[in-house]
Scaffold this motif. Structure first.
Motif, PDB file in Angstrom:
ATOM      1  N   PHE A  31       7.317   7.597  -5.458  1.00  0.00           N
ATOM      2  CA  PHE A  31       5.583   6.874  -5.098  1.00  0.00           C
ATOM      3  C   PHE A  31       5.259   7.178  -7.292  1.00  0.00           C
ATOM      4  O   PHE A  31       4.528   6.344  -8.322  1.00  0.00           O
ATOM      5  N   MET A  53       6.390   4.980 -10.132  1.00  0.00           N
ATOM      6  CA  MET A  53       6.324   3.525  -9.949  1.00  0.00           C
ATOM      7  C   MET A  53       5.847   3.354 -11.589  1.00  0.00           C
ATOM      8  O   MET A  53       6.573   2.172 -11.290  1.00  0.00           O
ATOM      9  N   LYS A  66       1.323   0.047  -7.525  1.00  0.00           N
ATOM     10  CA  LYS A  66       0.943   0.668  -6.975  1.00  0.00           C
ATOM     11  C   LYS A  66      -0.053   0.082  -6.008  1.00  0.00           C
ATOM     12  O   LYS A  66      -0.794  -0.466  -6.769  1.00  0.00           O
ATOM     13  N   SER A  85       3.080   0.363  -1.064  1.00  0.00           N
ATOM     14  CA  SER A  85       4.134   1.647  -1.469  1.00  0.00           C
ATOM     15  C   SER A  85       2.634   2.572  -0.595  1.00  0.00           C
ATOM     16  O   SER A  85       3.713   3.827  -0.071  1.00  0.00           O
ATOM     17  N   PHE A  86       1.770   2.752  -0.699  1.00  0.00           N
ATOM     18  CA  PHE A  86       0.620   3.561  -0.599  1.00  0.00           C
ATOM     19  C   PHE A  86       1.005   4.272   0.707  1.00  0.00           C
ATOM     20  O   PHE A  86       0.971   5.224   1.111  1.00  0.00           O
ATOM     21  N   MET A 120      -6.997   5.451  -7.014  1.00  0.00           N
ATOM     22  CA  MET A 120      -5.852   4.418  -7.184  1.00  0.00           C
ATOM     23  C   MET A 120      -7.090   2.912  -6.839  1.00  0.00           C
ATOM     24  O   MET A 120      -6.667   1.769  -7.742  1.00  0.00           O
TER      25      MET A 120
END
Length: 129
Positions: free
Chosen positions: A9, A12, A19, A23-24, A51
Motif C-alpha cells: 500500500f 503504490m 490510492k 486499495s484502502f 488520503m
C-alpha cells in the motif's frame, strides 16, 4: 500478512498506482484479519484525513467487524450510525455483523434495541427508497 499489505500500500505511489477506497479496504481488511486492532482506527482515520478518500459501505463493514471483535460495541454502533450520515446504506452483512457481535457477547438488551432499529431501517429502505 498485514505487514506485507501495508508495505505494498505504501509503495503504490512509487509504482504509479493511485490510492483509492478499494486499495484502502484491502489494507483495512488485512489489518482486521491479522487482528492488528490497535492500527484499525488510525488507518480508517487516514482514509478521510491524509488520503481524502470517502469510505464506502465495505469500509464501514470492515470497521464494524473490527470493533465488534474488539468488544467495542458502542463504537461499532457509532460507526453504524455514521453509515447513514455518509450517504451509504447499511446492508444485511452490516446488520448481521453487529447483531452477532452483540448477541454472542451477552449484550441482549443492546441487541434487541439494534434489532428494532434495523427493522425500522429495513422498512424505510424497502418502502421509501
Amino acid at each position: 500478512m498485514f505487514d506485507h499489505a501495508s508495505e505494498v500500500f505504501d509503495e503504490m505511489p512509487e509504482r504509479k498506482c493511485g490510492k483509492h477506497v478499494k486499495s484502502f479496504n484491502a489494507l483495512l481488511g488485512a489489518c482486521v484479519s491479522a487482528k492488528k486492532f490497535d492500527k484499525v482506527d488510525g488507518i480508517f482515520t487516514d482514509l478521510t484525513g491524509k488520503m481524502g478518500v470517502s469510505p464506502d459501505i465495505v469500509s464501514y463493514k470492515i470497521m464494524v467487524k473490527a470493533l465488534c471483535e474488539m468488544g467495542s460495541f458502542d463504537s461499532a454502533g457509532s460507526v453504524f450510525d455514521e453509515i447513514g450520515r455518509s450517504g451509504c446504506q447499511p446492508d444485511l452483512i452490516t446488520f448481521n455483523t453487529l447483531l452477532v457481535g452483540l448477541y454472542s457477547n451477552g449484550r441482549f438488551v443492546n441487541g434487541e434495541k439494534f434489532w428494532a432499529k434495523m427493522m425500522g431501517l429495513v422498512f424505510y429502505y424497502t418502502v421509501f427508497k
